[in-house]
Design a protein around this motif. Structure first.
Motif, PDB file in Angstrom:
ATOM      1  N   ALA A 272      -2.445  -4.399   5.591  1.00  0.00           N
ATOM      2  CA  ALA A 272      -1.730  -5.202   4.593  1.00  0.00           C
ATOM      3  C   ALA A 272      -2.391  -5.167   3.215  1.00  0.00           C
ATOM      4  CB  ALA A 272      -1.575  -6.643   5.096  1.00  0.00           C
ATOM      5  N   PRO A 273      -3.727  -5.363   3.101  1.00  0.00           N
ATOM      6  CA  PRO A 273      -4.338  -5.306   1.761  1.00  0.00           C
ATOM      7  C   PRO A 273      -4.158  -3.937   1.094  1.00  0.00           C
ATOM      8  CG  PRO A 273      -5.821  -6.357   3.323  1.00  0.00           C
ATOM      9  CD  PRO A 273      -4.706  -5.770   4.130  1.00  0.00           C
ATOM     10  N   GLU A 274      -4.255  -2.888   1.912  1.00  0.00           N
ATOM     11  CA  GLU A 274      -4.109  -1.555   1.331  1.00  0.00           C
ATOM     12  C   GLU A 274      -2.681  -1.315   0.874  1.00  0.00           C
ATOM     13  OE1 GLU A 274      -5.407   3.045   2.312  1.00  0.00           O
ATOM     14  OE2 GLU A 274      -6.460   1.315   3.130  1.00  0.00           O
ATOM     15  N   ARG A 275      -1.720  -1.810   1.656  1.00  0.00           N
ATOM     16  CA  ARG A 275      -0.317  -1.645   1.252  1.00  0.00           C
ATOM     17  C   ARG A 275      -0.036  -2.383  -0.055  1.00  0.00           C
ATOM     18  NH1 ARG A 275       0.623  -2.428   6.834  1.00  0.00           N
ATOM     19  NH2 ARG A 275       1.364  -4.570   6.488  1.00  0.00           N
ATOM     20  N   GLU A 276      -0.634  -3.562  -0.213  1.00  0.00           N
ATOM     21  CA  GLU A 276      -0.423  -4.327  -1.437  1.00  0.00           C
ATOM     22  C   GLU A 276      -0.986  -3.585  -2.646  1.00  0.00           C
ATOM     23  OE1 GLU A 276      -1.463  -8.746  -3.279  1.00  0.00           O
ATOM     24  OE2 GLU A 276      -1.791  -8.324  -1.153  1.00  0.00           O
ATOM     25  N   LEU A 277      -2.177  -2.995  -2.488  1.00  0.00           N
ATOM     26  CA  LEU A 277      -2.776  -2.247  -3.582  1.00  0.00           C
ATOM     27  C   LEU A 277      -1.977  -0.975  -3.882  1.00  0.00           C
ATOM     28  CD1 LEU A 277      -6.534  -2.637  -2.660  1.00  0.00           C
ATOM     29  CD2 LEU A 277      -5.381  -3.627  -4.625  1.00  0.00           C
ATOM     30  N   LEU A 278      -1.485  -0.325  -2.833  1.00  0.00           N
ATOM     31  CA  LEU A 278      -0.676   0.874  -3.050  1.00  0.00           C
ATOM     32  C   LEU A 278       0.642   0.527  -3.735  1.00  0.00           C
ATOM     33  CD1 LEU A 278      -1.276   2.815   0.288  1.00  0.00           C
ATOM     34  CD2 LEU A 278      -2.142   3.394  -1.985  1.00  0.00           C
TER      35      LEU A 278
END
Length: 767
Positions: A272-278
């Motif tokens: 989830a954190p990586e998807r938000e940054l992407l």
């Protein structure tokens, strides 16, 4: 960890029983005994680390290591040989092994530690890794100037970040729902050529890319081997060790600029954190595409303005040798009579006049433009045909993409027509005061303006009588026909015409006129007319006087001279019959008679020169003209000594058949006005550069400085002379006609030198 890590244990002993230490360390261990089996597993399942325990049945550990690195360049590989050695350890590490742990009973904990460390070598905080990636891409996007540059820097930056193995950006076509790759980076091996991606509701639109296009959100597949929706692309993805993927929409203000697809070589990467940054990264990339598109729109509009501008525009580049034309618009090229290709890379001074070029370089005009200090000023350009083009120039600094000043933007407004119109207006202001008739006619030959003098010349009260009528009203049938055949075609070709004509007045009478017709830019022309009736009458009077002078000349040269020669003849006979004092009187009659005969000859020559309408010359041999006259004067004055110093040059000079009269008169003058006991005259000549100088020196009394110039004037007599002075006047008149010069110098120790300088005719000109 969020999940158990998968370890592939490749054991050549055939036991296929994983080491107890690995299982107790909570790794999910898969075993195989061959290189082929290991590669099959890697192609179909997620693996976080490979443990190679050679020797293997179908190869050694180094062979396995090479095969793994070819398809999974970032996958950790720990070497765990049955028989270890320092040489093998060095070779394995050199070939790319992550670690080296020999197999022995006491090394079980060391193997667990090596595998754990190898897997942990990837960033332990994905958020920080992606933040770094975003910053890297943002920094690169600032420098990107085109959509292609944006796509390239994004894909390259992503594959340089663990654990991403491949990235590509697709273009979505709303008309058919297809997604076409437009940029990629990383390990691909033909992947994009083997798959179809769409967002059209079909089977190939249910993957992350199609869903992302529909949702405008990040869509991921965390486990490619097991995700049902990934079936259309699974085999090709697993063959290239793709284990998870994400599709990131590139959106700005609800406009989709493409879809970024990112692949990792392990499962569960996109939490989830990586998807938000992407997602934030996708917006950043979308904004960059929006910026470039707006910039391209502006540049397109600017280019259109540049191309279609009604003024002349040139882009210059600063070089060590001065400014050159990097580009120009069509108007600039057309005004200079050249193509844009002809003008590109030419020095700017090539299209400037000499004066304008000095202002550009020596006057520091270009440096001031580069510094932004240039003020609007007039500059004269030169077309390739050599015509002058008056312009008004405004120049500003031109910068490159990095912001550095590389040249100037130069805008030129053509003032030629404006200045020509101003000149015409200035002329109009003076027209009313002009004594000449002035009219302006349009391209059809109709008057649009006439001054009062024009009306007066033709006998009209009001110049408005001409406006709306053609020039034909002012000429008779014969002149109209001549104008139609000779004058009008010249005017239509843009040529000036000047000549004489016969105009017709309002009362029908005709008069001679001087006429000047000058074309103007709109196809019309300016007409200037002058009544030359009085001049023609004066010319006729001159012609009558010339005829009378010719008659008088004939009387002098023939009748009077013949009578004088009769007198001299009879006086000569009387010598034999008269003695004593009477003989002196007879001698004086003979001498005076001969002088009178010579005077009539000289007067005839002067009259001949004066009556000549034109001064036509031809190459005449100098040596013959000089030596013959020396012989004549020497024979006439037996008591004088005439000598030649050196040889008279055999050159030709521009003259006519009267050239000999120049030297005869100078030689006679040198003898007659010589009061020395022995009258001596010396003639010499020399060629210098393109002239020849003939020097006639005597030993007479000399001539004072204050009379050296006046002595050649009409009627000026020599010192203590009773002559007419016509001889020297004739000399100067003829020498001037021949393009030469005559002067007097002092002779040493006494006497005068008459110097005649004449141009030499090139021998090739005589042919």
């Amino acid at each position: 960890m969020s999940r158990r890590r998968h370890v592939l244990y490749v054991d050549g002993g055939g036991d296929e029983t994983p080491p107890t230490h690995l299982e107790t360390a909570d790794f999910e261990v898969h075993t195989t005994a061959t290189v082929a089996g290991a590669l099959d597993r890697l192609a179909t399942a997620s693996v976080d680390c490979v443990v190679a325990s050679p020797p293997l049945a179908d190869g050694d550990g180094l062979d396995l290591l090479g095969r793994v690195r070819a398809t999974h360049p970032r996958l950790p590989v720990v070497f765990h040989p049955a028989d270890g050695s320092e040489a093998l350890a060095s070779e394995a590490i050199g070939a790319g092994a992550t670690d080296y742990v020999p197999r022995s009973g006491e090394n079980g904990d060391r193997l667990v530690e090596a595998v754990t460390n190898a897997i942990a070598a990837e960033p332990t905080r994905p958020a920080e890794r992606v933040v770094h990636l975003v910053r890297t891409i943002q920094s690169a996007l600032v420098r990107a100037r085109t959509a292609g540059e944006i796509d390239d820097v994004v894909c390259e930056a992503i594959v340089d970040t663990e654990p991403y193995a491949f990235a590509w950006i697709g273009e979505y076509d709303e008309t058919d729902g297809q997604v076409t790759p437009r940029a990629s980076a990383g390990f691909e091996a033909g992947y994009l050529e083997t798959i179809d991606v769409a967002a059209d509701g079909s089977r190939v639109s249910r993957g992350p890319t199609g869903r992302s296009i529909d949702s405008h959100a990040v869509e991921v597949v965390q486990d490619i081997p097991d995700a049902p929706a990934y079936e259309p692309w699974r085999a090709e993805a697993l063959e290239r060790s793709y284990r998870s993927s994400a599709a990131i929409p590139l959106v700005h203000d609800d406009t989709l600029y493409g879809v970024l697809n990112v692949y990792a070589d392990r499962t569960g990467v996109f939490d989830a954190p990586e998807r938000e940054l992407l997602a934030d990264l996708g917006q950043t990339i979308g904004h960059a595409h929006h910026r470039v598109r707006i910039q391209e729109l502006y540049e397109s509009q600017y280019r259109q303005l540049f191309e279609e501008a009604p003024v002349m525009v040139a882009l210059t580049r600063d070089t060590d040798d001065g400014p050159v034309i990097e580009d120009c618009n069509r108007q600039f090229a057309a005004k200079l009579g050249a193509s844009r290709e002809d003008l590109r890379e030419r020095p700017l001074t090539d299209v400037y006049t000499e004066e304008a070029a000095r202002e550009l370089l020596d006057g520091d005009g270009y440096r001031r433009a580069l510094a932004g200090e240039f003020v609007t000023t007039e500059r004269a350009l030169r077309t390739l045909e050599g015509d002058r083009l008056e312009t008004l120039l405004q120049a500003t600094p031109r910068r490159n993409a990095a912001g550095d000043i590389v040249g100037t933007n130069a805008l030129y407004v053509d003032l030629t027509e404006r200045k020509r119109a101003r000149k015409v207006l200035d002329q109009v202001e003076a027209m009313e005061a002009s004594i000449d008739g002035i009219g302006i006619l349009d391209e059809d030959g109709e008057f649009v303006y006439a001054n009062q003098a024009h009306a007066d010349i033709y006998g009209y009260d009001d110049p408005d009588a001409f406006v709306g009528n053609t020039w034909r009203m002012l000429y008779g049938d014969d002149e109209r026909a001549r104008f139609e055949s000779e004058v009008v075609p010249a005017i239509e070709r843009g040529e000036e015409w000047r000549g004489e004509a016969r105009g017709r007045c309002a009362d029908g009478s005709a008069f001679p006129q001087d006429l000047s017709l000058t074309p103007i830019s709109d196809g019309g022309y300016i007409c200037v007319v002058r009544d030359i009736t009085e001049r023609k009458q004066y010319e006729r009077r001159l012609e009558g006087q010339r005829d009378n002078l010719e008659i008088l000349n004939q009387v002098v040269r023939h009748d009077i001279r013949n009578d004088l020669q009769v007198v001299v003849g009879y006086a000569t006979i009387l010598r034999e019959f008269v003695d004593g004092e009477g003989r002196d009187y007879v001698e004086r009659v003979v001498s005076s008679g001969r002088d009178a005969v010579e005077t009539t000859k000289t007067a005839g020559e002067v009259a001949k020169v004066m009556l000549s309408a034109t001064a036509e010359t031809k190459p005449v041999g100098l040596r013959h003209a000089v030596t013959n006259r020396i012989d004549e004067v020497d024979a006439a004055y037996t008591d004088a000594i005439l000598t030649t110093e050196g040889t008279i040059p055999d050159v030709s000079v521009p003259a006519d058949d009267m050239l000999g009269s120049v030297f005869k008169n100078l030689l006679t003058n040198a003898v007659v006005h010589n009061d020395g006991p022995v009258r001596e005259v010396t003639v010499s000549a020399a060629v210098a550069d393109d002239t020849v100088a003939v020097r006639i020196a005597d030993n007479g009394p000399g001539i004072p400085d204050d009379r050296k110039d006046a002595i050649f004037e009409d009627g000026e007599k020599g010192l203590d002379s009773e002559g007419t002075g016509l001889g020297l006047y004739l000399v100067e008149t003829l020498v001037d006609r021949y393009g030469g010069d005559v002067r007097i110098e002092d002779n040493e120790p006494e006497g005068s030198v008459f110097v005649v300088e004449l141009p030499v005719v090139d021998r090739s000109d005589e042919r």
